[in-house]
Design a protein around this motif. Sequence first.
Motif, PDB file in Angstrom:
ATOM      1  N   LEU A   2       2.375   6.672   6.203  1.00  9.37           N
ATOM      2  CA  LEU A   2       2.021   5.901   5.022  1.00  9.37           C
ATOM      3  C   LEU A   2       2.373   4.431   5.242  1.00  9.37           C
ATOM      4  CD1 LEU A   2       3.068   7.989   1.898  1.00  9.37           C
ATOM      5  CD2 LEU A   2       0.817   7.070   2.389  1.00  9.37           C
ATOM      6  N   GLN A   3       1.457   3.565   4.866  1.00  9.45           N
ATOM      7  CA  GLN A   3       1.690   2.134   4.997  1.00  9.45           C
ATOM      8  C   GLN A   3       2.274   1.594   3.693  1.00  9.45           C
ATOM      9  OE1 GLN A   3      -1.788   0.116   7.119  1.00  9.45           O
ATOM     10  NE2 GLN A   3      -2.699   1.998   6.353  1.00  9.45           N
ATOM     11  N   TYR A   4       3.340   0.816   3.837  1.00  4.58           N
ATOM     12  CA  TYR A   4       3.998   0.211   2.685  1.00  4.58           C
ATOM     13  C   TYR A   4       3.923  -1.313   2.794  1.00  4.58           C
ATOM     14  CZ  TYR A   4       6.028   4.813   1.778  1.00  4.58           C
ATOM     15  OH  TYR A   4       6.194   6.149   1.510  1.00  4.58           O
ATOM     16  N   PRO A   5       3.782  -1.992   1.671  1.00  3.19           N
ATOM     17  CA  PRO A   5       3.799  -3.460   1.724  1.00  3.19           C
ATOM     18  C   PRO A   5       5.173  -3.937   2.199  1.00  3.19           C
ATOM     19  CG  PRO A   5       3.980  -2.700  -0.538  1.00  3.19           C
ATOM     20  CD  PRO A   5       3.684  -1.480   0.287  1.00  3.19           C
ATOM     21  N   SER A   6       5.189  -5.019   2.956  1.00  4.24           N
ATOM     22  CA  SER A   6       6.466  -5.451   3.524  1.00  4.24           C
ATOM     23  C   SER A   6       6.776  -6.925   3.303  1.00  4.24           C
ATOM     24  CB  SER A   6       6.487  -5.159   5.033  1.00  4.24           C
ATOM     25  OG  SER A   6       5.419  -5.831   5.682  1.00  4.24           O
ATOM     26  N   SER A   7       5.778  -7.737   3.001  1.00  4.63           N
ATOM     27  CA  SER A   7       6.036  -9.168   2.820  1.00  4.63           C
ATOM     28  C   SER A   7       5.171  -9.704   1.687  1.00  4.63           C
ATOM     29  CB  SER A   7       5.746  -9.939   4.111  1.00  4.63           C
ATOM     30  OG  SER A   7       4.391  -9.801   4.496  1.00  4.63           O
ATOM     31  N   PHE A   8       5.592 -10.834   1.130  1.00  5.62           N
ATOM     32  CA  PHE A   8       4.897 -11.412  -0.016  1.00  5.62           C
ATOM     33  C   PHE A   8       5.058 -12.920   0.017  1.00  5.62           C
ATOM     34  CE2 PHE A   8       9.237 -10.629  -1.320  1.00  5.62           C
ATOM     35  CZ  PHE A   8       9.591 -11.800  -1.968  1.00  5.62           C
ATOM     36  N   THR A   9       4.255 -13.583  -0.780  1.00  7.19           N
ATOM     37  CA  THR A   9       4.388 -15.021  -0.987  1.00  7.19           C
ATOM     38  C   THR A   9       4.486 -15.294  -2.484  1.00  7.19           C
ATOM     39  OG1 THR A   9       1.976 -15.287  -0.993  1.00  7.19           O
ATOM     40  CG2 THR A   9       3.120 -15.661   1.098  1.00  7.19           C
ATOM     41  N   VAL A  10       5.213 -16.341  -2.835  1.00  7.72           N
ATOM     42  CA  VAL A  10       5.330 -16.753  -4.230  1.00  7.72           C
ATOM     43  C   VAL A  10       4.206 -17.737  -4.529  1.00  7.72           C
ATOM     44  CG1 VAL A  10       6.790 -17.872  -5.952  1.00  7.72           C
ATOM     45  CG2 VAL A  10       7.816 -16.415  -4.203  1.00  7.72           C
ATOM     46  N   THR A  11       3.372 -17.413  -5.497  1.00  8.98           N
ATOM     47  CA  THR A  11       2.198 -18.228  -5.807  1.00  8.98           C
ATOM     48  C   THR A  11       2.394 -19.134  -7.017  1.00  8.98           C
ATOM     49  OG1 THR A  11       1.244 -16.441  -7.139  1.00  8.98           O
ATOM     50  CG2 THR A  11       0.670 -16.495  -4.800  1.00  8.98           C
ATOM     51  N   GLY A  12       3.442 -18.889  -7.794  1.00  8.20           N
ATOM     52  CA  GLY A  12       3.670 -19.723  -8.972  1.00  8.20           C
ATOM     53  C   GLY A  12       4.926 -19.290  -9.704  1.00  8.20           C
ATOM     54  N   ARG A  13       5.475 -20.205 -10.524  1.00  8.02           N
ATOM     55  CA  ARG A  13       6.665 -19.903 -11.312  1.00  8.02           C
ATOM     56  C   ARG A  13       6.531 -20.563 -12.682  1.00  8.02           C
ATOM     57  NH1 ARG A  13      12.249 -20.717  -8.392  1.00  8.02           N
ATOM     58  NH2 ARG A  13      12.673 -18.734  -9.478  1.00  8.02           N
ATOM     59  N   SER A  14       7.155 -19.978 -13.665  1.00  4.68           N
ATOM     60  CA  SER A  14       7.146 -20.590 -14.998  1.00  4.68           C
ATOM     61  C   SER A  14       8.410 -20.204 -15.745  1.00  4.68           C
ATOM     62  CB  SER A  14       5.908 -20.157 -15.789  1.00  4.68           C
ATOM     63  OG  SER A  14       5.955 -18.765 -16.074  1.00  4.68           O
ATOM     64  N   LEU A  15       8.832 -21.115 -16.608  1.00  8.72           N
ATOM     65  CA  LEU A  15       9.979 -20.892 -17.481  1.00  8.72           C
ATOM     66  C   LEU A  15       9.575 -21.327 -18.877  1.00  8.72           C
ATOM     67  CD1 LEU A  15      13.011 -20.224 -17.943  1.00  8.72           C
ATOM     68  CD2 LEU A  15      13.498 -22.623 -17.390  1.00  8.72           C
ATOM     69  N   GLY A  16       9.623 -20.423 -19.819  1.00  7.56           N
ATOM     70  CA  GLY A  16       9.185 -20.757 -21.166  1.00  7.56           C
ATOM     71  C   GLY A  16       9.732 -19.778 -22.184  1.00  7.56           C
ATOM     72  N   GLY A  17       9.283 -19.940 -23.409  1.00  2.00           N
ATOM     73  CA  GLY A  17       9.744 -19.049 -24.459  1.00  2.00           C
ATOM     74  C   GLY A  17       9.300 -19.526 -25.828  1.00  2.00           C
ATOM     75  N   ALA A  18       9.999 -19.066 -26.833  1.00  2.00           N
ATOM     76  CA  ALA A  18       9.667 -19.423 -28.214  1.00  2.00           C
ATOM     77  C   ALA A  18      10.941 -19.492 -29.043  1.00  2.00           C
ATOM     78  CB  ALA A  18       8.699 -18.412 -28.819  1.00  2.00           C
ATOM     79  N   ILE A  19      10.960 -20.445 -29.966  1.00  2.00           N
ATOM     80  CA  ILE A  19      12.068 -20.607 -30.912  1.00  2.00           C
ATOM     81  C   ILE A  19      11.487 -20.497 -32.317  1.00  2.00           C
ATOM     82  CG2 ILE A  19      13.884 -22.140 -31.738  1.00  2.00           C
ATOM     83  CD1 ILE A  19      13.623 -23.548 -28.929  1.00  2.00           C
ATOM     84  N   THR A  20      11.939 -19.515 -33.068  1.00  2.00           N
ATOM     85  CA  THR A  20      11.399 -19.259 -34.406  1.00  2.00           C
ATOM     86  C   THR A  20      12.446 -19.609 -35.461  1.00  2.00           C
ATOM     87  OG1 THR A  20      10.025 -17.450 -33.545  1.00  2.00           O
ATOM     88  CG2 THR A  20      10.366 -17.538 -35.923  1.00  2.00           C
ATOM     89  N   ARG A  21      12.036 -20.446 -36.432  1.00  2.00           N
ATOM     90  CA  ARG A  21      12.917 -20.855 -37.525  1.00  2.00           C
ATOM     91  C   ARG A  21      12.249 -20.532 -38.861  1.00  2.00           C
ATOM     92  NH1 ARG A  21      14.118 -27.043 -37.084  1.00  2.00           N
ATOM     93  NH2 ARG A  21      16.016 -26.522 -38.243  1.00  2.00           N
ATOM     94  N   TYR A  22      13.058 -20.195 -39.849  1.00  2.00           N
ATOM     95  CA  TYR A  22      12.531 -20.051 -41.196  1.00  2.00           C
ATOM     96  C   TYR A  22      12.127 -21.434 -41.701  1.00  2.00           C
ATOM     97  CZ  TYR A  22      14.497 -15.371 -41.073  1.00  2.00           C
ATOM     98  OH  TYR A  22      14.788 -14.076 -40.725  1.00  2.00           O
ATOM     99  N   LEU A  23      10.969 -21.514 -42.302  1.00  2.00           N
ATOM    100  CA  LEU A  23      10.444 -22.789 -42.785  1.00  2.00           C
ATOM    101  C   LEU A  23      11.081 -23.134 -44.139  1.00  2.00           C
ATOM    102  CD1 LEU A  23       8.461 -25.124 -42.343  1.00  2.00           C
ATOM    103  CD2 LEU A  23       6.722 -23.744 -43.515  1.00  2.00           C
TER     104      LEU A  23
END
Length: 301
Positions: free
Chosen positions: A205-226
């Motif tokens: 059986l062949q297994y994947p062995s290597s990879f490359t990083v194609t992109g990165r992101s850092l984000g999210g959401a902040i919710t406040r009562y209006l």
Amino acid sequence: MAAYSFKKEAKVYVVYGTDQYNIDISEINFTQTLMEKSTPLKTIHTSSYFEKSIINKANPANFEITFPAIREDDFKVLFDRALDYQTFDLYVETEQDVFKIETCVITNGRFIIERLKPLSMAITGEASKVSRHGDAGTTFDPTASEVPRDNNMTYNRISDLSITLGGTETLSNDLASVSVELRNEIKWTPFNTIDGACDSTSATLQYPSSFTVTGRSLGGAITRYLTDTNNTNLLGYDLDVSLRILAGQDISGTVYGFDIDITNCMYANRVNTGNVFTQVYDWRMVQNPADLSSIISYVTL
């Protein structure tokens, strides 16, 4: 009578380089599927409707772990691997078996910041191979040395949560929820070989062995009562503003937990019409730091 394996009894170990870490977890899942290729058998001379199958490749494995962000640095190895996307091996030991998950890379790190829960982190990722390493008690990696655990294990209550936008505006007041997520987008290198393509036995059986990083992101959401006192930025946006999120427990002037200090991020403010109106700051980092550890810190003893 047959013995069963229960998730609540599972122990998780991380081997990174020559170090072995014992990680306490609240959740773990892992699996790997195989690629099946069908070959038609029907010809003008036969009426075989059921196709032949060949299996000689495996898809990348998937895993997910949730662990507490304690005050000690016993589990910090997983936080660091989310930031630098370096590979490691996972061993999962039950009462009967030891499973090995090879060449793991973290593709998603979610910082769980909820006031009624201890500070924690959930990671998901992909790996090269899942295998049964042996019976319970089998040595994991003979070249790795176990890193001793701290005598204490102190959970971080989220008693101190500070969110500052643009260096001046505090979003901590009237806060409903906050989310922070790090994503590492990877692409596995094609792994066809001549021998593997011609043989369908499990030994080849062949297994994947290597990879490359194609992109990165850092984000999210902040919710406040209006409210009538926090609607200044309602439906507003900014493409270049600082954001600081401190979450954890303040002990003698040091906040133990997560410190996210972004110089350049964008945000867009929107209204959410629930039973109680809220405003949501959807944000994403737009700077490109050479080292992400200069942006995200996990402060431990």
